[in-house]
Design an enzyme around this catalytic site. Structure first.
Site, mmCIF file in Angstrom:
data_model
loop_
_atom_site.group_PDB
_atom_site.id
_atom_site.type_symbol
_atom_site.label_atom_id
_atom_site.label_comp_id
_atom_site.label_asym_id
_atom_site.label_seq_id
_atom_site.Cartn_x
_atom_site.Cartn_y
_atom_site.Cartn_z
ATOM 1 N N ALA A 290 6.774 16.541 0.710
ATOM 2 C CA ALA A 290 6.884 17.729 -0.124
ATOM 3 C C ALA A 290 6.818 17.271 -1.577
ATOM 4 O O ALA A 290 7.299 16.195 -1.923
ATOM 5 C CB ALA A 290 8.192 18.445 0.136
ATOM 6 N N THR B 254 11.247 14.956 -5.277
ATOM 7 C CA THR B 254 10.851 14.235 -6.487
ATOM 8 C C THR B 254 10.301 12.835 -6.211
ATOM 9 O O THR B 254 9.895 12.152 -7.143
ATOM 10 C CB THR B 254 12.053 14.105 -7.443
ATOM 11 O OG1 THR B 254 13.190 13.661 -6.708
ATOM 12 C CG2 THR B 254 12.369 15.408 -8.114
ATOM 13 N N LYS C 127 2.965 25.006 -1.385
ATOM 14 C CA LYS C 127 4.420 25.114 -1.508
ATOM 15 C C LYS C 127 4.762 25.886 -2.775
ATOM 16 O O LYS C 127 4.334 25.512 -3.868
ATOM 17 C CB LYS C 127 5.012 23.696 -1.566
ATOM 18 C CG LYS C 127 6.504 23.676 -1.843
ATOM 19 C CD LYS C 127 7.041 22.264 -1.896
ATOM 20 C CE LYS C 127 8.486 22.284 -2.363
ATOM 21 N NZ LYS C 127 9.031 20.942 -2.552
ATOM 22 N N GLY D 161 0.853 -1.200 0.000
ATOM 23 C CA GLY D 161 0.000 0.000 0.000
ATOM 24 C C GLY D 161 0.876 1.231 0.000
ATOM 25 O O GLY D 161 1.672 1.420 -0.910
#
Lengths: 315, 509
Positions: free
Chosen positions: B52, B346, B80, B14
């Site tokens: 992030a 990323t 952000k 998951g």
């Protein structure tokens, strides 16, 4: 090259004057004189040349607005067998599914007979068609304003835009002098435009960066060459695949199996131009992505109709 | 074209990767044809990568049809506008990597060439003043773009900070509503066809035997299917990026959340600070070759402001990528596909990229190798480009104050990275590979922020007179300043549209 020496741009009127004006406008050579030595024309004055959208933008930046010269807006440029290579996209995606996939399924399961090209989105592309004679004349007028003259004196510094000039030792080559081009004024001008932009970018670097500049110029030219050669191989192949590069073979394979244009570095053409070129070479995908099956046939039928040229034109 | 479709997709694992995959597949695969099952175990923790993100996450959410305010509220998210980097070019330095653009292009040429020229004439080096994102971030402001292509406000670009565990839970609800079956349990056996290694089924600890046509490995670093069963192999990049440990610590918020991430370079790595609505995410990524766990934890504890909400949590990783992301009938997504430190946020994007490309190249039961090879090619290139951009932060620097920084200074760079750096530094010139994630804005922000140019500019910038140039750039700064002044604060925006207190009040109603 020493900046006070005259620089001679040698090439057909179309190639040489475009090169000269772009250099004069975007890479002022601190007082160096630019002169043009015309070689044989590559197009008749009443021929029509298609300027791609990005070329039109460059022309406007150098002070030449093709619209004012009576240029006609165009949706596409033409290959040697009247293949139509559009600047706008085909139809619209629906729920994240590309129009090409929708069209392929409509063709297979709903008996859609219209070609993909007939679904090119309407609207301005930015591209235009202009008479060669008018275009060259306009370039010459601007050239005069920015101090470029016809060749009047011998020069040691040469920018070569003519592939047939074998005795010269050019400082650098642009356009058709970089690669073997098929007889297409559109491709020819594209090669001039891209290579001169690369030259401008690399021209004014500091003296100690010359090697880096030369490497970057070569890298860009090689990228341009690879892309244009692939397009030429497709458009002029008459069904033969012997001339296909390994990169083109990969793209053909992905297109035929998956219905997608495989992205590659420094592509000079849009995905829709590649799709049109593939289809004109009778390379049709056997599959177009499984996501299209998330749509019902009714949705596909409706969507194809809303994207049909007539409907779009009415919008 | 429609023959032989995949009928059973089994997602093992998951977490963020598993549920992002399940959500996207359930959104696009026809329910009548394809059954999607996700196996996860509550006993196995998730890493909760990310927190992030970069702006592309908004495309993913849009693709799923998710309401953005609801998503931010449910994940305790904040907005952000970019990342502040501290101590990277030199100790004491600080710069902002904004999403969005710098200034306005002139004469068909990138803005930064004109800025370089002016900065050489007038020593005007404040690049942030030309970024709506950077200016808004440092003023604590936020607003969404207004949709008017002529408006300055339309140039703002944003991503999110969010609680990755809550994001997974949110997507679980989304997926289950769309027919995804969740099975609680641990996979103990992976069964393969002898002739080609294709996975046919998995056995669970409970004795359940689950067959599938396509398996998606979201089991994290272990790579239970892609490595455990298929022995795909791993390309280790730790010579280039020597970080191999992280320690994470959530803390209480002591101030309104900033609309940006902070990444501070340290002795042998860097620390992050990610403000959420209900807490702050902190962490320290470091290289165990140059620092031990105790020192890394000490640095993190010194760096946080608020009261810790848990004990420090330690993670190990090997930077690199799986040799094949798609092997036989198994696709690895998330940490099972590879790991790149989250310096440029990323991690979640790499999951998104894997899911999007899987959808675009989704197989049928024949498993055409062309689809698989193209998937592997595109993902491989994406990982390499991202690696190079992360590496840029370590090598475009004057720092050599610790053995770690001396080591990264001695690295032999990939040729493509070295060439890109040299071009941008020398002439402001930039080329972007096809499908490359980071644009000239990102490269410029890092190179300039870390004292690496550009020293030259495109000659087109000489076409404007000095007074015109100066006036044009002053106008841009003025326009950005006025726009930022009129924005609400980040906290006001959250409170109005997506605050977690709104959720509580809605629940009480």
């Amino acid at each position: 090259m020493a900046q006070q020496d005259p620089v001679t741009i040698v090439g057909s009127p179309l190639d040489a004057w475009l090169t000269a004006v772009m250099l004069a406008r975007f890479a002022p050579l601190a007082g160096a004189k630019l002169q043009v030595l015309e070689t044989s024309p590559v197009a008749r004055v009443d021929d029509v040349v298609v300027l791609r959208p990005e070329m039109v933008r460059t022309n406007v930046s150098i002070g030449l607005d093709p619209k004012r010269l009576g240029a006609q807006p165009v949706q596409a440029w033409a290959g040697p067998h009247r293949q139509s290579l559009p600047f706008n996209s085909f139809g619209r995606p629906l729920k994240g599914v590309s129009f090409v996939a929708i069209w392929l399924r409509a063709r297979e399961e709903l008996g859609e007979t219209r070609s993909l090209q007939s679904f090119v989105s309407a609207g301005q592309t930015g591209g235009c068609a202009i008479e060669v004679g008018r275009y060259v004349q306009a370039l010459k007028t601007i050239a005069t304003k920015v101090g470029v003259t016809p060749c009047t004196q011998a020069s040691e510094h040469i920018v070569q835009a003519d592939p047939n000039l074998t005795e010269a030792q050019p400082d650098c080559s642009v356009g058709a002098a970089v690669m073997t081009l098929r007889p297409s004024t559109t491709l020819r001008l594209q090669a001039v435009h891209k290579s001169v932009l690369a030259l401008i970018d690399c021209w004014s670097w500091r003296e100690n960066d010359r090697d880096l500049a030369a490497r970057e110029y070569d890298r860009r030219l090689q990228a341009m060459q690879a892309s244009i050669e692939d397009m030429q191989a497709l458009l002029w192949s008459d069904g033969r695949t012997d001339d296909y590069s390994s990169r083109l073979k990969h793209r053909v394979s992905v297109w035929q199996n998956v219905g997608r244009i495989a992205p590659v570095d420094d592509d000079q053409f849009t995905p829709q131009e590649w799709m049109a070129a593939f289809l004109s070479a009778e390379l049709v995908p056997s599959a177009a992505g499984r996501l299209v099956h998330s749509l019902t046939l009714a949705e596909i039928s409706d969507h194809v109709e809303t994207c049909s040229p007539k409907e779009v034109a009415n919008v | 074209m429609s023959s032989n479709p995949i009928r059973r997709v089994v997602i093992v694992g998951g977490g963020t990767a598993g549920w992002m995959t399940a959500a996207a597949l359930s959104r696009y695969l026809p329910k009548a044809t394809t059954e999607i099952t996700l196996i996860e175990s509550d006993a196995i923790g998730t890493v909760g990568v990310g927190e992030a993100t970069i702006p592309q996450i908004a495309d993913f959410n849009r693709m799923l049809g998710i309401d953005e305010n609801e998503f931010v509220r449910e994940t305790s998210g904040t907005f952000k506008l970019g990342i502040e980097f501290a101590n990277w070019g030199k100790l004491g330095d600080r710069y902002f990597h904004p999403f969005g653009t710098y200034g306005f292009d002139l004469e068909g040429t990138d803005f930064h060439h004109f800025w370089v020229r002016l900065s050489q004439l007038e020593q005007d080096a404040d690049l942030d003043a030309y970024s709506l994102n950077a200016s808004a971030a440092y003023s604590g402001k936020f607003i969404r773009p207004d949709g008017d292509p002529r408006s300055v406000l339309n140039r703002i670009n944003y991503a999110f900070h969010f609680d990755a565990t809550r994001y997974a839970a949110y997507l679980r609800k989304y997926s289950e509503t769309r027919g995804v079956s969740r099975i609680e349990g641990k996979v103990v056996q992976v069964n393969q066809r002898s002739e080609d290694g294709f996975i046919t089924s998995v056995d669970l600890e409970s004795g359940l035997h689950l067959e599938g046509d396509l398996f998606v490995d979201c089991t994290g670093f272990r790579g239970l299917l892609i490595e455990g069963a298929l022995k795909t192999g791993y390309e280790d990049w730790s010579d280039l990026l020597p970080m191999d440990r992280a320690v994470a610590l959530p803390t209480k918020s002591v101030e309104s959340p900033k609309p940006y991430t902070i990444a501070t370079a340290r002795e042998a790595g860097w620390t992050w600070r990610i403000p959420l609505q209900h807490r702050v995410g902190n962490g320290h990524v470091y290289s165990s070759r140059f620092m031990d766990t105790e020192r890394a934890t000490e640095i993190l504890l010194e760096a946080v402001d608020g009261e810790p909400l848990a004990d420090p949590r330690h993670l190990r990783f090997v930077t690199g990528r799986r040799k094949k992301f798609w092997n036989a009938n198994c696709v690895a997504i998330g940490l099972s596909a590879g790991f790149l430190e989250p310096l440029e946020s990323t991690s979640i994007h790499l999951i998104q990229s894997g899911v999007s490309k899987l959808l675009a190249l989704f197989p049928n039961q024949e498993f055409n190798p062309i689809e698989r090879d193209e998937y592997n090619r595109l993902l491989g290139v994406g990982y390499e480009h991202t690696r190079d951009f992360i590496l840029l932060h370590y090598v475009a620097t004057e720092r050599a104050d610790t053995p770690f920084w001396q080591y990264v200074q001695s690295l032999e760079l990939p040729e493509t990275l070295a060439h890109k750096m040299a071009l941008l530094e020398s002439s402001g010139s930039f080329f972007r590979y096809e499908d490359e994630l980071f644009s000239v804005v990102s490269w410029l922000a890092v190179m300039h922020g870390q004292r690496r140019g550009p020293k030259g500019y495109n000659p087109v910038a000489d076409g404007l007179s000095v007074s015109n140039l100066s006036q044009s750039l002053a106008n841009m700064r003025g326009l950005i300043g006025k726009t930022v002044a009129a924005m609400p604060t980040h906290q006001q925006f959250i409170d109005r549209y997506c605050g977690i207190q709104n959720k509580r009040s809605m629940e009480s109603v």
